[in-house]
Design a protein around this motif. Structure first.
Motif, PDB file in Angstrom:
ATOM      1  N   ILE A   1       0.807  -1.207   0.000  1.00  0.00           N
ATOM      2  CA  ILE A   1       0.000   0.000   0.000  1.00  0.00           C
ATOM      3  C   ILE A   1       0.843   1.261   0.000  1.00  0.00           C
ATOM      4  O   ILE A   1       0.614   2.155  -0.777  1.00  0.00           O
ATOM      5  CB  ILE A   1      -0.882   0.022   1.238  1.00  0.00           C
ATOM      6  CG1 ILE A   1      -1.694  -1.242   1.241  1.00  0.00           C
ATOM      7  CG2 ILE A   1      -1.773   1.226   1.258  1.00  0.00           C
ATOM      8  CD1 ILE A   1      -2.467  -1.386   2.466  1.00  0.00           C
TER       9      ILE A   1
ATOM     10  N   TYR B   1     -13.269   5.126   6.133  1.00  0.00           N
ATOM     11  CA  TYR B   1     -13.937   4.560   4.959  1.00  0.00           C
ATOM     12  C   TYR B   1     -15.404   4.962   4.997  1.00  0.00           C
ATOM     13  O   TYR B   1     -16.099   4.693   5.974  1.00  0.00           O
ATOM     14  CB  TYR B   1     -13.860   3.036   4.977  1.00  0.00           C
ATOM     15  CG  TYR B   1     -12.464   2.452   4.867  1.00  0.00           C
ATOM     16  CD1 TYR B   1     -11.602   2.436   5.966  1.00  0.00           C
ATOM     17  CD2 TYR B   1     -12.015   1.891   3.678  1.00  0.00           C
ATOM     18  CE1 TYR B   1     -10.330   1.880   5.872  1.00  0.00           C
ATOM     19  CE2 TYR B   1     -10.747   1.331   3.583  1.00  0.00           C
ATOM     20  CZ  TYR B   1      -9.910   1.331   4.679  1.00  0.00           C
ATOM     21  OH  TYR B   1      -8.666   0.791   4.582  1.00  0.00           O
TER      22      TYR B   1
ATOM     23  N   LEU C   1     -10.639  -1.335   0.388  1.00  0.00           N
ATOM     24  CA  LEU C   1      -9.196  -1.620   0.299  1.00  0.00           C
ATOM     25  C   LEU C   1      -9.115  -3.067  -0.158  1.00  0.00           C
ATOM     26  O   LEU C   1      -9.451  -3.991   0.589  1.00  0.00           O
ATOM     27  CB  LEU C   1      -8.525  -1.415   1.672  1.00  0.00           C
ATOM     28  CG  LEU C   1      -7.104  -1.930   1.870  1.00  0.00           C
ATOM     29  CD1 LEU C   1      -6.142  -1.383   0.830  1.00  0.00           C
ATOM     30  CD2 LEU C   1      -6.603  -1.580   3.263  1.00  0.00           C
TER      31      LEU C   1
ATOM     32  N   ASP D   1      -0.026  -6.858   3.027  1.00  0.00           N
ATOM     33  CA  ASP D   1       0.652  -5.932   3.954  1.00  0.00           C
ATOM     34  C   ASP D   1       2.168  -6.033   3.930  1.00  0.00           C
ATOM     35  O   ASP D   1       2.857  -5.349   4.703  1.00  0.00           O
ATOM     36  CB  ASP D   1       0.211  -6.140   5.422  1.00  0.00           C
ATOM     37  CG  ASP D   1      -1.064  -5.400   5.756  1.00  0.00           C
ATOM     38  OD1 ASP D   1      -1.556  -4.633   4.917  1.00  0.00           O
ATOM     39  OD2 ASP D   1      -1.578  -5.610   6.866  1.00  0.00           O
TER      40      ASP D   1
ATOM     41  N   ILE E   1      -5.332  -3.122  13.914  1.00  0.00           N
ATOM     42  CA  ILE E   1      -6.406  -2.158  13.618  1.00  0.00           C
ATOM     43  C   ILE E   1      -7.258  -2.014  14.870  1.00  0.00           C
ATOM     44  O   ILE E   1      -7.713  -3.019  15.431  1.00  0.00           O
ATOM     45  CB  ILE E   1      -7.330  -2.643  12.468  1.00  0.00           C
ATOM     46  CG1 ILE E   1      -6.521  -3.130  11.259  1.00  0.00           C
ATOM     47  CG2 ILE E   1      -8.276  -1.531  12.038  1.00  0.00           C
ATOM     48  CD1 ILE E   1      -6.532  -4.617  11.058  1.00  0.00           C
TER      49      ILE E   1
ATOM     50  N   TYR F   1     -10.716  -0.362  15.976  1.00  0.00           N
ATOM     51  CA  TYR F   1     -11.909   0.208  15.327  1.00  0.00           C
ATOM     52  C   TYR F   1     -12.621   1.215  16.223  1.00  0.00           C
ATOM     53  O   TYR F   1     -12.817   0.974  17.416  1.00  0.00           O
ATOM     54  CB  TYR F   1     -12.879  -0.914  14.934  1.00  0.00           C
ATOM     55  CG  TYR F   1     -12.280  -1.847  13.910  1.00  0.00           C
ATOM     56  CD1 TYR F   1     -12.104  -1.453  12.590  1.00  0.00           C
ATOM     57  CD2 TYR F   1     -11.846  -3.127  14.277  1.00  0.00           C
ATOM     58  CE1 TYR F   1     -11.530  -2.300  11.649  1.00  0.00           C
ATOM     59  CE2 TYR F   1     -11.272  -3.979  13.347  1.00  0.00           C
ATOM     60  CZ  TYR F   1     -11.108  -3.555  12.035  1.00  0.00           C
ATOM     61  OH  TYR F   1     -10.534  -4.397  11.116  1.00  0.00           O
TER      62      TYR F   1
ATOM     63  N   LEU G   1     -13.533  -6.768   7.623  1.00  0.00           N
ATOM     64  CA  LEU G   1     -12.152  -7.159   7.352  1.00  0.00           C
ATOM     65  C   LEU G   1     -12.229  -8.617   6.904  1.00  0.00           C
ATOM     66  O   LEU G   1     -12.510  -9.512   7.702  1.00  0.00           O
ATOM     67  CB  LEU G   1     -11.286  -7.009   8.609  1.00  0.00           C
ATOM     68  CG  LEU G   1      -9.869  -7.592   8.519  1.00  0.00           C
ATOM     69  CD1 LEU G   1      -9.057  -6.959   7.399  1.00  0.00           C
ATOM     70  CD2 LEU G   1      -9.137  -7.427   9.850  1.00  0.00           C
TER      71      LEU G   1
ATOM     72  N   HIS H   1      -5.758 -10.124   2.878  1.00  0.00           N
ATOM     73  CA  HIS H   1      -6.980  -9.600   3.496  1.00  0.00           C
ATOM     74  C   HIS H   1      -7.468  -8.393   2.690  1.00  0.00           C
ATOM     75  O   HIS H   1      -6.749  -7.868   1.842  1.00  0.00           O
ATOM     76  CB  HIS H   1      -6.715  -9.218   4.952  1.00  0.00           C
ATOM     77  CG  HIS H   1      -5.622  -8.211   5.116  1.00  0.00           C
ATOM     78  ND1 HIS H   1      -4.280  -8.530   4.992  1.00  0.00           N
ATOM     79  CD2 HIS H   1      -5.660  -6.878   5.365  1.00  0.00           C
ATOM     80  CE1 HIS H   1      -3.555  -7.443   5.165  1.00  0.00           C
ATOM     81  NE2 HIS H   1      -4.368  -6.411   5.396  1.00  0.00           N
TER      82      HIS H   1
ATOM     83  N   ARG I   1     -16.546   4.269   8.806  1.00  0.00           N
ATOM     84  CA  ARG I   1     -15.722   3.213   9.402  1.00  0.00           C
ATOM     85  C   ARG I   1     -14.364   3.836   9.735  1.00  0.00           C
ATOM     86  O   ARG I   1     -13.478   3.929   8.897  1.00  0.00           O
ATOM     87  CB  ARG I   1     -15.556   2.075   8.395  1.00  0.00           C
ATOM     88  CG  ARG I   1     -14.766   0.866   8.907  1.00  0.00           C
ATOM     89  CD  ARG I   1     -14.507  -0.032   7.717  1.00  0.00           C
ATOM     90  NE  ARG I   1     -13.986  -1.354   8.024  1.00  0.00           N
ATOM     91  CZ  ARG I   1     -12.714  -1.631   8.234  1.00  0.00           C
ATOM     92  NH1 ARG I   1     -11.807  -0.669   8.243  1.00  0.00           N
ATOM     93  NH2 ARG I   1     -12.339  -2.877   8.441  1.00  0.00           N
TER      94      ARG I   1
ATOM     95  N   SER J   1     -10.848   4.075  11.943  1.00  0.00           N
ATOM     96  CA  SER J   1      -9.945   3.180  12.677  1.00  0.00           C
ATOM     97  C   SER J   1      -8.603   3.855  12.877  1.00  0.00           C
ATOM     98  O   SER J   1      -8.283   4.851  12.227  1.00  0.00           O
ATOM     99  CB  SER J   1      -9.735   1.882  11.892  1.00  0.00           C
ATOM    100  OG  SER J   1      -9.067   2.171  10.682  1.00  0.00           O
TER     101      SER J   1
ATOM    102  N   ASN K   1      -4.834   2.420  12.638  1.00  0.00           N
ATOM    103  CA  ASN K   1      -4.215   1.163  12.220  1.00  0.00           C
ATOM    104  C   ASN K   1      -2.765   1.365  11.816  1.00  0.00           C
ATOM    105  O   ASN K   1      -2.336   2.494  11.550  1.00  0.00           O
ATOM    106  CB  ASN K   1      -5.011   0.532  11.068  1.00  0.00           C
ATOM    107  CG  ASN K   1      -4.936   1.367   9.815  1.00  0.00           C
ATOM    108  OD1 ASN K   1      -5.433   2.482   9.770  1.00  0.00           O
ATOM    109  ND2 ASN K   1      -4.283   0.826   8.794  1.00  0.00           N
TER     110      ASN K   1
END
Ligand SMILES: O=C(O)CCC(=O)C(=O)O
Ligand SMILES: [Fe+2]
Length: 526
Positions: free
Chosen positions: A7, A167, A173, A178, A188, A190, A203, A239, A251, A253, A255
């Motif tokens: 990413i 999000y 995503l 990763d 993560i 939340y 997830l 994932h 959403r 988080s 992370n």
């Protein structure tokens, strides 16, 4: 393949305008609005259950044995498809976490959008000095890092990445692992309102196939307030954050990753090259049956060629005769046609027609794209040399000086690497995408992309499903191709060109002529 990246390495495409998100009822002139009461901040702890030796030992033993376990407090380790821990009620104070949330919402969130994702994210929070965020950092960097070292046995170092991600509806995503130097544990936390599976944004964890490619989602974790999820970054830790479907919930988080010594990773699977085939011979009448006669007219071909040569792309509306297009459209939607899912999920996800099942009219159309008549027509429309009868304009640049040997060699080279193509009929619906791949023209100087679109009346760019072209090693988007009914898009790709097809989101279900569309996608090499 050239898509190996994680990413952080991805280019950011689209507008990256910093966006400031305000809490509802926020007064712009006030500060964070969060309590900065130091007593409150000082009370930041892991929930007491996590500090108990008993729970830590239970998890440590289970991880060591590769077994799933769940604790009466709700904490759980599951090993399928790969070890992943869920720690509910992670922080002992909800008020504290509310304050963290409010401070986060005062940060700048930047739109991140490319082949892999669309969402908003802050810069690394190490730069941020808000009291509750600071206290959370301290908790994660110290107490929880030690907790992880104890439970996982991984010798984590001092490096911890920490961002806040946000999000909203249609954000996503896509499948990734990763993997990036130093990253050992992904986490993560939340900070979401009450959330259900129907809100999307789970997830999702993928199982891998025998070649260790991500195959199917076998576990979906619904995000939940004050729950921390962590897993070890590994060659199989594939994932995704499923698309958020809720129109009004965010959403949110915190992370990032805990770093540690690098470990040796096995070589990753690389895809075999596409098998391209030379043209087939087909009665030229078929071309006349199908094509809008304008495109066979020399004057029109010349005009198209001039535009293509200056823009490297062109769209040819009403490419097929209307009645042929209608026949094709009906046949493509026939129930006798069977579709195969094309993966793996970290590279693509769409359906491709099983050619043994296609109705006659579809078969004929695909034949047409593979035919000598089409290779000649495309040469005329683009100026590229896709047929021996159509030498590239560069080929006679010696002005007929009679260098016979060179000419002979050129003919020989041409016969050794005949023009060839690869193509398929594809079905695009909610959840379809392709990641950034090169145009597979490594051995050729260029490729010609040809996309013919069906059933996309009322398509809008916000649905996704457009093709985005990017220059290798640059963040910049060169151009996009949008689906247009009964239209052929031609794009010239050189060795520096990469492309992807943007994730098709749930808004496509509002499209006037149905929830999906099709394209016949061909690539031609000289
Ligand atoms: O938010 C999540 O559940 C996962 C986020 C993630 O996978 C990432 O940021 O790499
Ligand atoms: Fe991730």
């Amino acid at each position: 393949m050239s898509t190996k990246r994680t990413i952080e390495e991805c280019s950011i495409v689209g507008d990256c305008v910093a966006q400031k998100i305000k809490r509802s009822g926020d007064n712009a002139s006030t500060s964070s609005g969060a309590s900065t009461n130091t007593d409150d901040v000082a009370r930041t702890h892991l929930s007491s259950v996590y500090t108990m030796d008993e729970l830590q030992n239970t998890f440590k033993n289970a991880l060591g044995l590769g077994k799933s376990v769940s604790h009466e407090c709700g904490a759980a380790l599951s090993t399928i498809p790969f070890p992943c821990c869920v720690l509910p009620k992670f922080i002992d104070s909800d008020t504290f976490l509310e304050n963290v949330k409010n401070e986060l919402l005062d940060q700048e969130f930047h739109l991140k959008s490319n082949d892999l994702y669309k969402f908003h994210q802050t810069a690394d929070l190490k730069e941020c000095s808000k009291p509750h965020i600071d206290a959370l950092k301290q908790l994660l960097y110290e107490d929880f890092r030690n907790w992880l070292i104890n439970v996982t046995g991984i010798p984590l170092n001092q490096t911890v990445d920490m961002n806040s991600s946000r999000y909203d509806s249609t954000d996503v995503l896509l499948c990734h692992d990763d993997k990036l130097e130093g990253r050992r544990i992904a986490y993560i936390l939340y900070l979401v309102p009450p959330w259900t599976e129907a809100d999307g944004g789970c997830l999702d964890l993928f199982a891998v196939d025998e070649l260790k490619r991500p195959d199917k989602v076998v576990k979906s974790l619904v995000p939940s307030w004050n729950t921390l999820v962590f897993f070890e970054v590994s060659p199989v830790s594939f994932h995704q954050v499923a698309e958020v479907l809720s129109e009004d919930k965010t959403r949110l988080s915190v992370n990032g990753w805990f770093h540690g010594p690098n470990i040796d990773r096995p070589e990753q699977y690389t895809e075999p090259a596409l098998s391209l085939a030379p043209y087939i011979s087909l009665d030229v009448d078929v071309l006349h049956d199908w094509l809008n006669p304008d495109y066979l007219d020399m004057e029109t071909q010349l005009r198209v060629r001039e535009t293509f040569e200056s823009d490297s792309e062109i769209e040819l509306p009403r490419f097929f005769k209307d009645e042929k297009y209608q026949e094709l459209l009906t046949a493509i939607q026939s129930s006798e046609l069977t579709w195969e899912r094309r993966g793996p999920a970290n590279i693509r996800n769409y359906e491709s027609a099983d050619e043994s099942s296609v109705p006659e009219v579809v078969r004929q159309c695909l034949q047409l794209f593979r035919s000598d008549a089409m290779f000649v027509t495309l040469s005329n429309l683009t100026g590229l040399s896709l047929h021996e009868l159509c030498p590239n304009s560069d080929d006679d640049s010696d002005g007929g000086s009679g260098r016979d040997e060179e000419k002979e060699k050129a003919v020989k080279d041409k016969t050794e690497s005949r023009p060839r193509c690869f193509g398929e009929l594809r079905h695009w619906q909610q959840g379809s995408y392709t990641m950034l791949t090169d145009t597979e023209a490594e051995n050729a100087d260029f490729a010609l992309d040809a996309f013919f679109f069906c059933k996309c009346d009322g398509w809008k760019q916000e649905f996704g499903g457009f093709t985005s072209y990017i220059a290798k090693d640059e963040d910049e988007e060169l151009m996009t191709v949008n689906p247009e009914e009964n239209s052929l898009a031609l794009v010239y790709c050189d060795k520096q060109t990469l492309r992807f097809i943007k994730h098709v989101n749930h808004k496509i279900t509002t499209k006037e002529d149905g929830q999906d569309f099709y394209d016949i996608a061909f690539m031609y090499l000289e």
